[in-house]
Write a protein that holds these residues in place. Structure first.
Motif, PDB file in Angstrom:
ATOM      1  N   ILE A 111      38.603 -16.756 -15.467  1.00  4.40           N
ATOM      2  CA  ILE A 111      37.834 -17.918 -15.909  1.00  4.40           C
ATOM      3  C   ILE A 111      36.709 -18.229 -14.914  1.00  4.40           C
ATOM      4  O   ILE A 111      35.567 -18.519 -15.308  1.00  4.40           O
ATOM      5  N   VAL A 112      37.012 -18.134 -13.627  1.00  4.46           N
ATOM      6  CA  VAL A 112      35.986 -18.364 -12.604  1.00  4.46           C
ATOM      7  C   VAL A 112      34.880 -17.320 -12.713  1.00  4.46           C
ATOM      8  O   VAL A 112      33.681 -17.642 -12.631  1.00  4.46           O
ATOM      9  N   ARG A 113      35.253 -16.059 -12.901  1.00  2.00           N
ATOM     10  CA  ARG A 113      34.246 -15.000 -13.021  1.00  2.00           C
ATOM     11  C   ARG A 113      33.360 -15.208 -14.246  1.00  2.00           C
ATOM     12  O   ARG A 113      32.148 -14.960 -14.215  1.00  2.00           O
ATOM     13  N   ALA A 114      33.956 -15.655 -15.344  1.00  3.80           N
ATOM     14  CA  ALA A 114      33.176 -15.924 -16.547  1.00  3.80           C
ATOM     15  C   ALA A 114      32.195 -17.077 -16.319  1.00  3.80           C
ATOM     16  O   ALA A 114      31.034 -17.021 -16.751  1.00  3.80           O
ATOM     17  N   ALA A 115      32.652 -18.133 -15.630  1.00  9.61           N
ATOM     18  CA  ALA A 115      31.782 -19.271 -15.327  1.00  9.61           C
ATOM     19  C   ALA A 115      30.623 -18.838 -14.430  1.00  9.61           C
ATOM     20  O   ALA A 115      29.467 -19.263 -14.630  1.00  9.61           O
ATOM     21  N   ARG A 116      30.909 -17.999 -13.450  1.00 11.62           N
ATOM     22  CA  ARG A 116      29.853 -17.508 -12.563  1.00 11.62           C
ATOM     23  C   ARG A 116      28.835 -16.664 -13.331  1.00 11.62           C
ATOM     24  O   ARG A 116      27.628 -16.733 -13.066  1.00 11.62           O
ATOM     25  N   ALA A 117      29.322 -15.867 -14.273  1.00  4.71           N
ATOM     26  CA  ALA A 117      28.422 -15.042 -15.080  1.00  4.71           C
ATOM     27  C   ALA A 117      27.488 -15.907 -15.908  1.00  4.71           C
ATOM     28  O   ALA A 117      26.271 -15.641 -15.993  1.00  4.71           O
ATOM     29  N   LEU A 118      28.017 -16.964 -16.513  1.00  7.33           N
ATOM     30  CA  LEU A 118      27.192 -17.877 -17.286  1.00  7.33           C
ATOM     31  C   LEU A 118      26.171 -18.582 -16.392  1.00  7.33           C
ATOM     32  O   LEU A 118      24.999 -18.747 -16.770  1.00  7.33           O
ATOM     33  N   LEU A 119      26.604 -19.001 -15.217  1.00  5.01           N
ATOM     34  CA  LEU A 119      25.705 -19.684 -14.286  1.00  5.01           C
ATOM     35  C   LEU A 119      24.574 -18.758 -13.861  1.00  5.01           C
ATOM     36  O   LEU A 119      23.400 -19.165 -13.821  1.00  5.01           O
ATOM     37  N   ALA A 120      24.909 -17.512 -13.551  1.00  8.65           N
ATOM     38  CA  ALA A 120      23.883 -16.553 -13.125  1.00  8.65           C
ATOM     39  C   ALA A 120      22.870 -16.310 -14.234  1.00  8.65           C
ATOM     40  O   ALA A 120      21.654 -16.227 -13.976  1.00  8.65           O
ATOM     41  N   GLU A 121      23.334 -16.205 -15.472  1.00  8.04           N
ATOM     42  CA  GLU A 121      22.422 -16.006 -16.598  1.00  8.04           C
ATOM     43  C   GLU A 121      21.523 -17.221 -16.793  1.00  8.04           C
ATOM     44  O   GLU A 121      20.325 -17.091 -17.069  1.00  8.04           O
ATOM     45  N   ALA A 122      22.118 -18.408 -16.653  1.00  5.18           N
ATOM     46  CA  ALA A 122      21.335 -19.636 -16.817  1.00  5.18           C
ATOM     47  C   ALA A 122      20.262 -19.744 -15.736  1.00  5.18           C
ATOM     48  O   ALA A 122      19.101 -20.100 -16.014  1.00  5.18           O
ATOM     49  N   GLN A 123      20.616 -19.433 -14.496  1.00  2.00           N
ATOM     50  CA  GLN A 123      19.659 -19.520 -13.399  1.00  2.00           C
ATOM     51  C   GLN A 123      18.542 -18.497 -13.541  1.00  2.00           C
ATOM     52  O   GLN A 123      17.408 -18.734 -13.096  1.00  2.00           O
ATOM     53  N   ALA A 124      18.864 -17.366 -14.171  1.00  5.46           N
ATOM     54  CA  ALA A 124      17.860 -16.313 -14.373  1.00  5.46           C
ATOM     55  C   ALA A 124      17.038 -16.540 -15.633  1.00  5.46           C
ATOM     56  O   ALA A 124      16.123 -15.761 -15.934  1.00  5.46           O
TER      57      ALA A 124
END
Length: 206
Positions: A111-124
């Motif tokens: 779940i943490v890895r999925a949240a980080r992936a979403l955050l990275a996509e949003a920031q990019a």
């Protein structure tokens, strides 16, 4: 010896589950918490994964079994990563039966890895659409797989031990007082019978 017999249980269950009409089977092979065990035991578990893939991959491929390895790749050695890649690539076109092995896996970590992936996509600036359940599920290790209808916990323990926490929200839980090395197709039949006796409502009326 228990771990080695556990591998034999995997072999029997993969064959037997397909014959029972099961299409997806996810097994917990090694958790993120299992790193706390002795170096010798961890090494044995990793060696058993190598042996299983080396001995069974051709047979799994011929029988239409698709293998997916769920879990973090971080911390795994190059030889283990090569085994994982080989198992997934060699069976990628199969569809008769889906065997998912949770290895270096933890539900919270996923779940943490999925949240980080979403955050990275949003920031990019690469995130299209809203962040909803569908978007979140697409970043999980199980993306593209159905949620489990049933989760079986062996060994007489009454907990799910960080296994498929997101995906198991509406899974039927079946607790069985049998150790995994002794788990057989007959136990699977018993678990399926228990599942079939349940009334699944998903929050609605019967």
């Amino acid at each position: 010896m228990g771990h080695r017999q556990g591998v034999e249980a995997v072999r029997a269950l993969v064959r037997g589950s397909a014959d029972l009409g099961v299409t997806h089977l996810t097994l917990f092979g090694f958790s993120t918490e299992n790193w706390r065990r002795s170096t010798e035991e961890v090494s044995t578990l990793f060696d058993l994964l190598k042996q299983f893939v080396d001995a069974d991959l051709d047979d799994l491929t011929r029988n239409g079994v698709r293998v997916r390895i769920l879990g973090s790749r971080q911390g795994l050695s190059r030889d283990i990563l090569d085994i994982v890649d080989r198992a997934e690539s060699c069976t990628a076109s199969n569809s008769r039966f889906n065997l998912n092995v949770a290895f270096n896996y933890g539900g919270r970590d996923e779940i943490v890895r999925a949240a980080r992936a979403l955050l990275a996509e949003a920031q990019a600036g690469a995130l299209a659409g809203d962040i909803d359940e569908k978007a979140f599920a697409a970043r999980l290790d199980t993306s593209g797989l159905p949620d489990p209808d049933m989760i079986i916990r062996t060994s007489g323990e009454m907990r799910i031990s960080n296994f498929l926490l997101w995906q198991g929200a509406y899974s039927e839980l079946v607790f069985m007082d049998v150790l995994w090395p002794d788990f057989s197709v007959e136990h699977m039949k018993e678990a399926i019978a228990i599942y079939q006796s349940r009334n699944r409502r998903f929050g609605g009326r019967p």
